[in-house]
Design a protein around this motif. Sequence first.
Motif, PDB file in Angstrom:
ATOM      1  N   VAL A   1       6.273  13.771 -11.746  1.00 60.71           N
ATOM      2  CA  VAL A   1       6.741  13.679 -13.137  1.00 60.71           C
ATOM      3  C   VAL A   1       5.803  14.454 -14.056  1.00 60.71           C
ATOM      4  CG1 VAL A   1       7.034  12.087 -15.086  1.00 60.71           C
ATOM      5  CG2 VAL A   1       8.006  11.518 -12.852  1.00 60.71           C
ATOM      6  N   GLU A   2       4.508  14.260 -13.888  1.00 59.48           N
ATOM      7  CA  GLU A   2       3.524  14.947 -14.734  1.00 59.48           C
ATOM      8  C   GLU A   2       3.584  16.459 -14.535  1.00 59.48           C
ATOM      9  OE1 GLU A   2       1.154  15.099 -17.816  1.00 59.48           O
ATOM     10  OE2 GLU A   2       1.975  13.224 -17.050  1.00 59.48           O
ATOM     11  N   LYS A   3       3.756  16.900 -13.297  1.00 60.68           N
ATOM     12  CA  LYS A   3       3.823  18.338 -12.993  1.00 60.68           C
ATOM     13  C   LYS A   3       5.064  18.976 -13.612  1.00 60.68           C
ATOM     14  CE  LYS A   3       4.173  21.557  -9.170  1.00 60.68           C
ATOM     15  NZ  LYS A   3       4.753  21.715  -7.867  1.00 60.68           N
ATOM     16  N   LYS A   4       6.206  18.261 -13.577  1.00 60.50           N
ATOM     17  CA  LYS A   4       7.461  18.819 -14.067  1.00 60.50           C
ATOM     18  C   LYS A   4       7.692  18.609 -15.560  1.00 60.50           C
ATOM     19  CE  LYS A   4      10.414  19.012 -10.038  1.00 60.50           C
ATOM     20  NZ  LYS A   4      11.164  20.211 -10.326  1.00 60.50           N
ATOM     21  N   LYS A   5       6.865  17.793 -16.203  1.00 58.82           N
ATOM     22  CA  LYS A   5       7.040  17.485 -17.621  1.00 58.82           C
ATOM     23  C   LYS A   5       7.126  18.766 -18.443  1.00 58.82           C
ATOM     24  CE  LYS A   5       5.383  13.684 -19.403  1.00 58.82           C
ATOM     25  NZ  LYS A   5       4.448  12.675 -19.866  1.00 58.82           N
ATOM     26  N   GLY A   6       8.188  18.867 -19.246  1.00 56.91           N
ATOM     27  CA  GLY A   6       8.393  20.036 -20.088  1.00 56.91           C
ATOM     28  C   GLY A   6       9.158  21.166 -19.419  1.00 56.91           C
ATOM     29  N   GLU A   7       9.384  21.065 -18.111  1.00 60.55           N
ATOM     30  CA  GLU A   7      10.124  22.089 -17.365  1.00 60.55           C
ATOM     31  C   GLU A   7      11.627  21.939 -17.647  1.00 60.55           C
ATOM     32  OE1 GLU A   7      11.054  22.548 -12.691  1.00 60.55           O
ATOM     33  OE2 GLU A   7       8.908  22.488 -13.185  1.00 60.55           O
ATOM     34  N   ASP A   8      12.324  23.067 -17.840  1.00 60.47           N
ATOM     35  CA  ASP A   8      13.771  23.032 -18.063  1.00 60.47           C
ATOM     36  C   ASP A   8      14.478  22.419 -16.864  1.00 60.47           C
ATOM     37  OD1 ASP A   8      13.421  24.296 -20.483  1.00 60.47           O
ATOM     38  OD2 ASP A   8      14.076  26.264 -19.781  1.00 60.47           O
TER      39      ASP A   8
ATOM     40  N   GLY B   1       0.832  -1.209   0.000  1.00 59.24           N
ATOM     41  CA  GLY B   1       0.000   0.000   0.000  1.00 59.24           C
ATOM     42  C   GLY B   1       0.857   1.246   0.000  1.00 59.24           C
ATOM     43  N   ARG B   2       1.890   1.227   0.815  1.00 57.96           N
ATOM     44  CA  ARG B   2       2.815   2.371   0.856  1.00 57.96           C
ATOM     45  C   ARG B   2       3.548   2.524  -0.481  1.00 57.96           C
ATOM     46  NH1 ARG B   2       7.613   2.285   4.788  1.00 57.96           N
ATOM     47  NH2 ARG B   2       8.822   3.758   3.619  1.00 57.96           N
ATOM     48  N   ALA B   3       3.905   1.411  -1.105  1.00 59.30           N
ATOM     49  CA  ALA B   3       4.583   1.451  -2.402  1.00 59.30           C
ATOM     50  C   ALA B   3       3.684   2.073  -3.466  1.00 59.30           C
ATOM     51  CB  ALA B   3       5.013   0.050  -2.815  1.00 59.30           C
ATOM     52  N   LYS B   4       2.392   1.716  -3.431  1.00 59.89           N
ATOM     53  CA  LYS B   4       1.446   2.274  -4.399  1.00 59.89           C
ATOM     54  C   LYS B   4       1.323   3.782  -4.227  1.00 59.89           C
ATOM     55  CE  LYS B   4      -3.305   2.096  -5.932  1.00 59.89           C
ATOM     56  NZ  LYS B   4      -4.665   1.795  -5.575  1.00 59.89           N
ATOM     57  N   THR B   5       1.240   4.238  -2.977  1.00 53.01           N
ATOM     58  CA  THR B   5       1.149   5.670  -2.688  1.00 53.01           C
ATOM     59  C   THR B   5       2.403   6.398  -3.169  1.00 53.01           C
ATOM     60  OG1 THR B   5      -0.231   5.239  -0.765  1.00 53.01           O
ATOM     61  CG2 THR B   5       0.857   7.382  -0.852  1.00 53.01           C
ATOM     62  N   GLU B   6       3.576   5.816  -2.886  1.00 54.51           N
ATOM     63  CA  GLU B   6       4.838   6.445  -3.299  1.00 54.51           C
ATOM     64  C   GLU B   6       4.919   6.521  -4.824  1.00 54.51           C
ATOM     65  OE1 GLU B   6       9.383   5.209  -2.753  1.00 54.51           O
ATOM     66  OE2 GLU B   6       8.397   5.671  -0.863  1.00 54.51           O
ATOM     67  N   ARG B   7       4.503   5.471  -5.510  1.00 57.13           N
ATOM     68  CA  ARG B   7       4.520   5.459  -6.975  1.00 57.13           C
ATOM     69  C   ARG B   7       3.580   6.533  -7.532  1.00 57.13           C
ATOM     70  NH1 ARG B   7       3.243   0.489  -7.804  1.00 57.13           N
ATOM     71  NH2 ARG B   7       1.033   0.866  -8.043  1.00 57.13           N
ATOM     72  N   GLU B   8       2.389   6.651  -6.961  1.00 62.67           N
ATOM     73  CA  GLU B   8       1.426   7.661  -7.419  1.00 62.67           C
ATOM     74  C   GLU B   8       1.963   9.076  -7.198  1.00 62.67           C
ATOM     75  OE1 GLU B   8      -2.027   6.534  -5.191  1.00 62.67           O
ATOM     76  OE2 GLU B   8      -2.628   5.004  -6.658  1.00 62.67           O
ATOM     77  N   GLN B   9       2.632   9.306  -6.055  1.00 67.26           N
ATOM     78  CA  GLN B   9       3.226  10.616  -5.780  1.00 67.26           C
ATOM     79  C   GLN B   9       4.314  10.937  -6.799  1.00 67.26           C
ATOM     80  OE1 GLN B   9       4.478  10.155  -1.716  1.00 67.26           O
ATOM     81  NE2 GLN B   9       2.523  10.844  -0.883  1.00 67.26           N
ATOM     82  N   PHE B  10       5.158   9.946  -7.112  1.00 66.22           N
ATOM     83  CA  PHE B  10       6.225  10.155  -8.088  1.00 66.22           C
ATOM     84  C   PHE B  10       5.644  10.460  -9.465  1.00 66.22           C
ATOM     85  CE2 PHE B  10       9.286   8.358 -11.222  1.00 66.22           C
ATOM     86  CZ  PHE B  10      10.269   9.321 -11.066  1.00 66.22           C
TER      87      PHE B  10
END
Length: 134
Positions: A96-103, A83-92
């Motif tokens: 990634v989605e938030k930073k996509k395209g950022e220099d 369960g903790r692994a799933k949460t950590e993966r979702e956070q990552f």
Amino acid sequence: MTTFLTYGQTIRIHCQFSNGGEEVYGLITSKSFTDPTLYYQTYRQFKAITNYRESLFQILPKSSFDINDEMNKTSGNKQSLRGRAKTEREQFEAIVEKKKGEDICFGAEVVFKHIDSGYYICGSEDCARSGVGA
């Protein structure tokens, strides 16, 4: 056209070194899901490379992956950590989605994910005991 690397960008990792006065060119490749090993493939002409897809990596922001380390060390019941692994993966994935395209700023820590296999490049501070890297 941008001259900066950005998070989420797909790249190839080329290398060049001199071997007895001869310039050697190569790139980092990985086979697939069945073989996560990285290879240094040399070439004389880039256009002669037939396994182009094996050299594609995605640049992602660095994360801790603490839960993955814990799961690898635990020999007992791993169910409690899933369960903790799933949460950590979702956070990552959200990062990634938030930073996509950022220099990517100089000095920022990043990870490289092989496009086809989904494996991440990992390193070791241990030196090779034999071979070219020794």
